[in-house]
Write a protein that holds these residues in place. Sequence first.
Motif, short mmCIF file in Angstrom:
data_model
loop_
_atom_site.label_atom_id
_atom_site.label_comp_id
_atom_site.label_asym_id
_atom_site.label_seq_id
_atom_site.Cartn_x
_atom_site.Cartn_y
_atom_site.Cartn_z
N PHE A 116 0.83 -1.20 0.00
CA PHE A 116 0.00 0.00 0.00
C PHE A 116 0.87 1.25 0.00
CE2 PHE A 116 -3.06 -2.78 2.56
CZ PHE A 116 -3.71 -3.20 1.41
N PRO A 117 0.56 2.25 -0.83
CA PRO A 117 1.33 3.50 -0.82
C PRO A 117 1.01 4.34 0.42
CG PRO A 117 -0.50 3.66 -2.34
CD PRO A 117 -0.50 2.24 -1.85
N CYS A 118 2.00 5.13 0.84
CA CYS A 118 1.85 6.02 2.00
C CYS A 118 2.12 7.45 1.53
CB CYS A 118 2.82 5.63 3.10
SG CYS A 118 2.63 3.93 3.69
N PRO A 119 1.11 8.15 1.02
CA PRO A 119 1.35 9.45 0.38
C PRO A 119 1.45 10.63 1.32
CG PRO A 119 -0.96 8.85 0.17
CD PRO A 119 -0.29 7.71 0.89
N HIS A 120 1.01 10.49 2.60
CA HIS A 120 0.94 11.65 3.48
C HIS A 120 1.52 11.34 4.85
CE1 HIS A 120 -1.38 13.79 0.50
NE2 HIS A 120 -2.29 12.84 0.49
N VAL A 121 1.98 12.40 5.52
CA VAL A 121 2.56 12.28 6.86
C VAL A 121 1.44 12.06 7.88
CG1 VAL A 121 3.87 13.51 8.63
CG2 VAL A 121 4.51 13.74 6.22
N GLY A 122 1.73 11.20 8.85
CA GLY A 122 0.76 10.97 9.92
C GLY A 122 0.86 9.56 10.45
N VAL A 123 -0.05 9.25 11.38
CA VAL A 123 -0.16 7.90 11.92
C VAL A 123 -1.50 7.34 11.48
CG1 VAL A 123 -0.20 6.48 13.99
CG2 VAL A 123 1.29 8.48 13.89
N PHE A 124 -1.48 6.26 10.72
CA PHE A 124 -2.69 5.72 10.11
C PHE A 124 -2.89 4.27 10.56
CE2 PHE A 124 -0.80 8.81 7.22
CZ PHE A 124 -1.86 9.69 7.04
N PRO A 125 -4.09 3.93 11.06
CA PRO A 125 -4.38 2.52 11.38
C PRO A 125 -4.63 1.73 10.11
CG PRO A 125 -6.29 3.89 11.86
CD PRO A 125 -5.19 4.82 11.45
N VAL A 126 -4.00 0.58 10.01
CA VAL A 126 -4.10 -0.25 8.81
C VAL A 126 -4.65 -1.62 9.21
CG1 VAL A 126 -2.81 -1.35 6.93
CG2 VAL A 126 -2.22 0.95 7.68
N GLY A 127 -5.60 -2.11 8.45
CA GLY A 127 -6.13 -3.44 8.71
C GLY A 127 -7.56 -3.58 8.24
N VAL A 128 -8.14 -4.76 8.54
CA VAL A 128 -9.50 -5.08 8.13
C VAL A 128 -10.48 -4.52 9.14
CG1 VAL A 128 -11.10 -6.93 7.57
CG2 VAL A 128 -8.68 -7.16 6.99
N LEU A 129 -11.45 -3.75 8.66
CA LEU A 129 -12.49 -3.20 9.52
C LEU A 129 -13.69 -4.13 9.62
CD1 LEU A 129 -12.39 0.49 8.24
CD2 LEU A 129 -11.40 -0.39 10.36
N SER A 130 -14.08 -4.73 8.51
CA SER A 130 -15.23 -5.63 8.51
C SER A 130 -15.08 -6.61 7.36
CB SER A 130 -16.54 -4.86 8.39
OG SER A 130 -16.63 -4.21 7.12
N VAL A 131 -15.79 -7.74 7.47
CA VAL A 131 -15.77 -8.76 6.44
C VAL A 131 -17.21 -9.14 6.12
CG1 VAL A 131 -15.49 -10.57 8.19
CG2 VAL A 131 -14.94 -11.07 5.80
N ALA A 132 -17.49 -9.29 4.83
CA ALA A 132 -18.82 -9.69 4.37
C ALA A 132 -18.70 -11.03 3.66
CB ALA A 132 -19.40 -8.64 3.44
N ILE A 133 -19.56 -11.99 4.05
CA ILE A 133 -19.54 -13.35 3.49
C ILE A 133 -20.86 -13.60 2.79
CG2 ILE A 133 -19.30 -15.80 4.03
CD1 ILE A 133 -17.80 -14.97 6.56
N GLY A 134 -20.80 -14.06 1.56
CA GLY A 134 -22.00 -14.36 0.78
C GLY A 134 -21.90 -15.73 0.15
N ASP A 135 -23.03 -16.27 -0.27
CA ASP A 135 -23.05 -17.57 -0.93
C ASP A 135 -22.85 -17.38 -2.44
OD1 ASP A 135 -26.02 -17.81 -2.32
OD2 ASP A 135 -25.97 -16.50 -0.57
N VAL A 136 -22.65 -18.49 -3.15
CA VAL A 136 -22.35 -18.43 -4.57
C VAL A 136 -23.57 -18.01 -5.39
CG1 VAL A 136 -20.47 -20.08 -4.47
CG2 VAL A 136 -22.81 -20.90 -4.76
N PHE A 137 -24.80 -18.19 -4.83
CA PHE A 137 -26.01 -17.79 -5.54
C PHE A 137 -26.35 -16.31 -5.32
CE2 PHE A 137 -26.83 -22.34 -4.46
CZ PHE A 137 -26.63 -22.85 -5.72
N GLY A 138 -25.71 -15.70 -4.36
CA GLY A 138 -26.02 -14.31 -4.04
C GLY A 138 -27.33 -14.14 -3.31
N LEU A 139 -27.74 -15.16 -2.55
CA LEU A 139 -29.02 -15.09 -1.84
C LEU A 139 -28.88 -14.52 -0.42
CD1 LEU A 139 -30.50 -18.57 -2.88
CD2 LEU A 139 -30.65 -16.37 -4.07
#
Length: 380
Positions: A116-139
């Motif tokens: 991931f690029p870091c274009p600006h000065v600062g302290v930034f939290p990096v990581g997964v905020l949420s995960v979405a799980i779906g089925d193959v049919f999209g139901l």
Amino acid sequence: MTARGFYTLLFGAVMMLTALSVGSQGAFLLGACALIACALALASVLFARFTCRLSQRLESCETERGGSCAYTLSVALFAPLPVAPLSLRLSLPSGKEREFILPARLFGRTDSDNLFPCPHVGVFPVGVLSVAIGDVFGLFRLSHPVKTPLVPVTVLPIPREAEPLPTSPGEGESSRAQRAQADRTTPSDTRAWQEGDELKRVHWKLSMRRQELMVHTYETPQRPDALVLLDLAPLPYEGALRAAMIDALTETCAGVLKSLLDSHRIARMPLSGDHPRELSGQEPQALAPMLHALAQESFSRPCDFSRVLLLASRRMRRTGSTAVITAALTPTVADAIIALSRMGPRMRVCLVAPGDLSQEQSQLLYLLETCGVNTQHVSV
């Protein structure tokens, strides 16, 4: 449940009701297929939801602005039924969020390496905020926040080239500053009377002997300290322009600090922002903690910079030069800078502004120059 899942379930229920009403085998078969598809889709999503395990790591939690951050995401699943690729919402070191699609294995662990690029000065939290799980049919689709804490990435400013600050050891200062700094206990020489000299400096015995007024001259103590004052007040900008202003302010300040430390001068930097503290050093090794401190400032805490300048007047006796870096040059701030310059130290004002200066800012810079203050405009 998605809209497609709702209509599939509704279709299955209607077909089963029709089959039971008219005894149609075709309607029964269609309804059974729709309901079985809904049941399998729901089972696959629930299995994946409760067996999904995420882990993440960073190769380094520190980089310079313009660099990159190596991020590795690992997902472990135990799902006997197929699922759609996972949809992850990531917090990036650019301060933004992004959707990330990750095809995961049903049994085992899936690793994903990212840069991931870091274009600006600062302290930034990096990581997964949420995960979405779906089925193959999209139901069906289940989204839930991730409890794994985010990893902070510190993006350090790159010091800009800066001329060394001129020091004020006493030579060439105004008579007022010399009188204020002079050590009355150590007379160093005598000279002829000049207009403006104090009577208590007259050497009466020597004056009687030479038949002219002679005065004592005193040693003016060296003032090795350099003071760097950064304006940490909130910036009236949003989005990319605000980030660019923070980059310019911190990197201009870092350039002044680097020029001082490379010449082995004592540099002091009081900070009155989110974490009030003062950093000082005299060797180039002291630059690293100062850069960290600059990166941790968010420029969001209310701060009266003119008051910060007036509080700095207490240490002017040991200060040989002062650098002021600000993005908001007001008449009040200009008056405080002029008051500091009259106490003896050599002053430099760096005004960071987007584009061309306004008429008021140009007039204030001209006023400072006429008062002997070195000025510099840093354009963003």
